[in-house]
Design a protein around this motif. Structure first.
Motif, short mmCIF file in Angstrom:
data_model
loop_
_atom_site.label_atom_id
_atom_site.label_comp_id
_atom_site.label_asym_id
_atom_site.label_seq_id
_atom_site.Cartn_x
_atom_site.Cartn_y
_atom_site.Cartn_z
N TYR A 147 0.84 -1.20 0.00
CA TYR A 147 0.00 0.00 0.00
C TYR A 147 0.87 1.25 0.00
O TYR A 147 1.85 1.36 0.74
N SER A 148 0.49 2.19 -0.83
CA SER A 148 1.04 3.54 -0.86
C SER A 148 0.02 4.39 -1.58
O SER A 148 -0.63 3.92 -2.52
N PRO A 149 -0.19 5.64 -1.15
CA PRO A 149 -1.17 6.48 -1.83
C PRO A 149 -0.92 6.65 -3.33
O PRO A 149 -1.85 6.85 -4.11
N SER A 150 0.35 6.53 -3.74
CA SER A 150 0.69 6.73 -5.15
C SER A 150 0.74 5.44 -5.95
O SER A 150 0.94 5.46 -7.17
N LEU A 151 0.54 4.30 -5.30
CA LEU A 151 0.67 3.02 -5.98
C LEU A 151 -0.57 2.72 -6.82
O LEU A 151 -1.70 2.93 -6.39
N THR A 152 -0.36 2.20 -8.03
CA THR A 152 -1.46 1.81 -8.93
C THR A 152 -1.17 0.42 -9.47
O THR A 152 -0.03 -0.06 -9.40
N PRO A 153 -2.17 -0.24 -10.01
CA PRO A 153 -1.92 -1.56 -10.61
C PRO A 153 -0.84 -1.53 -11.68
O PRO A 153 -0.16 -2.54 -11.91
N ALA A 154 -0.66 -0.40 -12.32
CA ALA A 154 0.35 -0.31 -13.39
C ALA A 154 1.77 -0.19 -12.84
O ALA A 154 2.73 -0.48 -13.56
N THR A 155 1.89 0.24 -11.60
CA THR A 155 3.23 0.46 -11.03
C THR A 155 3.59 -0.54 -9.94
O THR A 155 4.69 -0.50 -9.41
N VAL A 156 2.69 -1.45 -9.61
CA VAL A 156 2.94 -2.40 -8.54
C VAL A 156 3.95 -3.45 -9.01
O VAL A 156 3.95 -3.85 -10.19
N PRO A 157 4.86 -3.91 -8.15
CA PRO A 157 5.80 -4.97 -8.55
C PRO A 157 5.09 -6.26 -8.93
O PRO A 157 3.95 -6.52 -8.51
N GLU A 158 5.75 -7.08 -9.70
CA GLU A 158 5.17 -8.34 -10.16
C GLU A 158 4.84 -9.24 -8.98
O GLU A 158 5.62 -9.37 -8.03
N GLY A 159 3.68 -9.84 -9.04
CA GLY A 159 3.28 -10.78 -8.01
C GLY A 159 2.76 -10.13 -6.75
O GLY A 159 2.57 -10.81 -5.73
N VAL A 160 2.52 -8.83 -6.78
CA VAL A 160 2.06 -8.08 -5.61
C VAL A 160 0.69 -7.50 -5.91
O VAL A 160 0.43 -7.01 -7.01
N SER A 161 -0.21 -7.54 -4.93
CA SER A 161 -1.52 -6.94 -5.09
C SER A 161 -1.56 -5.58 -4.41
O SER A 161 -0.90 -5.36 -3.40
N VAL A 162 -2.34 -4.67 -4.98
CA VAL A 162 -2.46 -3.32 -4.44
C VAL A 162 -3.57 -3.29 -3.40
O VAL A 162 -4.71 -3.67 -3.68
N ALA A 163 -3.24 -2.85 -2.20
CA ALA A 163 -4.24 -2.71 -1.14
C ALA A 163 -4.84 -1.31 -1.19
O ALA A 163 -4.18 -0.35 -1.59
N GLY A 164 -6.09 -1.19 -0.76
CA GLY A 164 -6.77 0.10 -0.79
C GLY A 164 -6.41 0.99 0.38
O GLY A 164 -6.70 2.19 0.35
N SER A 165 -5.79 0.43 1.41
CA SER A 165 -5.39 1.20 2.58
C SER A 165 -4.31 0.42 3.31
O SER A 165 -4.09 -0.78 3.07
N ALA A 166 -3.64 1.10 4.24
CA ALA A 166 -2.64 0.41 5.05
C ALA A 166 -3.31 -0.68 5.88
O ALA A 166 -2.76 -1.78 6.03
N GLU A 167 -4.49 -0.38 6.40
CA GLU A 167 -5.21 -1.37 7.21
C GLU A 167 -5.54 -2.62 6.40
O GLU A 167 -5.42 -3.74 6.90
N GLU A 168 -5.96 -2.42 5.16
CA GLU A 168 -6.26 -3.57 4.30
C GLU A 168 -5.00 -4.37 4.00
O GLU A 168 -5.02 -5.61 3.97
N ALA A 169 -3.90 -3.68 3.78
CA ALA A 169 -2.64 -4.36 3.45
C ALA A 169 -2.16 -5.26 4.58
O ALA A 169 -1.69 -6.37 4.35
N VAL A 170 -2.27 -4.79 5.82
CA VAL A 170 -1.68 -5.52 6.95
C VAL A 170 -2.62 -6.55 7.57
O VAL A 170 -2.19 -7.37 8.39
N ALA A 171 -3.90 -6.55 7.18
CA ALA A 171 -4.87 -7.45 7.79
C ALA A 171 -4.45 -8.91 7.61
O ALA A 171 -4.30 -9.38 6.48
N GLY A 172 -4.22 -9.60 8.70
CA GLY A 172 -3.86 -11.01 8.66
C GLY A 172 -2.46 -11.31 8.20
O GLY A 172 -2.11 -12.47 7.98
N ALA A 173 -1.61 -10.28 8.04
CA ALA A 173 -0.25 -10.51 7.54
C ALA A 173 0.62 -11.18 8.59
O ALA A 173 0.49 -10.93 9.79
N ASP A 174 1.52 -12.04 8.14
CA ASP A 174 2.51 -12.65 9.03
C ASP A 174 3.70 -11.72 9.25
O ASP A 174 4.32 -11.72 10.32
N VAL A 175 4.06 -10.95 8.20
CA VAL A 175 5.17 -10.01 8.26
C VAL A 175 4.72 -8.69 7.67
O VAL A 175 4.09 -8.67 6.60
#
Length: 293
Positions: A147-175
């Motif tokens: 997650y980053s405010p400037s991140l878009t599907p076009a700029t995300v690294p390969e194999g990574v999904s774009v989260a809509g918020s920091a909270e969404e990104a970290v939900a259930g994460a191991d690291v």
């Protein structure tokens, strides 16, 4: 040297692991970083270390500018402790990115469960992407969210999904890897499930902290180097001033983690690792550069 050669993540991690093992054995020296305030504003931080037959120092000036965006540079010098002659002078911008990310992940490798599968990265800049690359070298993550405010599907690294918020990104994460330039909390670390490993880095903002100082009391806290981290990391300094936490509760540092000299996480609380940057990290990667050049 202005361009950093490609360095395999495994080689950098091995170099840092060796450096911290030598530091634990008393075969290396790590003095505190020094801050020199400039009369005209800004400052210069010097990171020193001795490792093997090399002395290293990185100097990093922060120079405020009228337009509000300060200039930050970094230069690393190595010299031989046998001959006194310089061995390497390099622009340390890229070197700092590598050692910062590798240091965070060296801690992750020691603190996270071997079967950690879900990774969250907060931030999308050069440091965030370097953290991602190193993290993938130590665990086979099956799910990676960024997650980053400037991140878009076009700029995300390969194999990574774009989260809509920091909270969404970290939900259930191991690291969770915090890789921002924020001066205030970006996630609620106290809300993570037990065993989640969260890493945080330093920025030039005064007392910068990516988690709340109040959260430290509910976390199992580790740092890069026990003698310096608690007096430098923003959230630790603030928490100590407010009587919320003290350095006595630091469970271990990297010299202890790589040698097994400190307790491992219990799995009962979230785990927080804080790095503030050390000269021995710069020196370890600079020595690796010499070997590769």
């Amino acid at each position: 040297m202005e361009r950093l050669p490609d360095l395999p993540a495994g080689d950098v991690l091995d170099a840092l692991r060796t450096a911290f093992t030598e530091l634990a054995a008393g075969a290396a020296a790590q003095p505190p970083q020094t801050l020199t305030l400039l009369p005209s504003g800004g400052d210069v931080i010097a990171y020193q270390a001795v490792l093997g037959d090399a002395y290293g120092v990185k100097v990093s000036p922060y120079l405020p500018q009228p337009d509000g965006k300060g200039i930050v540079t970094a230069w690393t010098l190595l010299l031989s402790t046998r001959t006194g002659r310089p061995l390497l002078l390099c622009d340390a911008g890229a070197l700092t990115v590598e050692r910062t990310a590798a240091t965070s992940v060296l801690a992750v490798d020691r603190l996270a469960s071997p079967d950690a599968a879900t990774l969250a990265v907060i931030g999308s800049g050069t440091l965030a992407r370097a953290h991602l690359r190193y993290a993938r070298a130590v665990r086979d993550f099956t799910s990676v969210r960024m997650y980053s405010p400037s991140l878009t599907p076009a700029t995300v690294p390969e194999g990574v999904s774009v989260a809509g918020s920091a909270e969404e990104a970290v939900a259930g994460a191991d690291v969770v890897l915090l890789c921002t330039s924020a001066a205030e909390p970006v996630v609620d670390a106290a809300a993570f499930r037990p065993g989640t490993v969260v890493t945080s880095i330093s920025t030039n903002a005064p007392r910068a902290h990516e988690i709340s100082p109040a959260a430290l009391a509910s976390l199992e806290v580790y740092g890069d180097y026990r003698p310096t981290v608690a007096g430098t990391a923003g959230e630790m300094v603030i928490a100590a001033e407010q009587g919320l936490w003290s350095a006595e509760h630091l469970r271990g540092d990297l010299p202890e983690l790589v040698t097994g000299a400190c307790p491992a996480p219990t799995g009962e609380r979230p785990v927080f690792f804080r790095s503030v940057g050390l000269g021995i990290e710069d020196l370890a990667v600079a020595r690796l550069l010499l070997e590769k050049s």
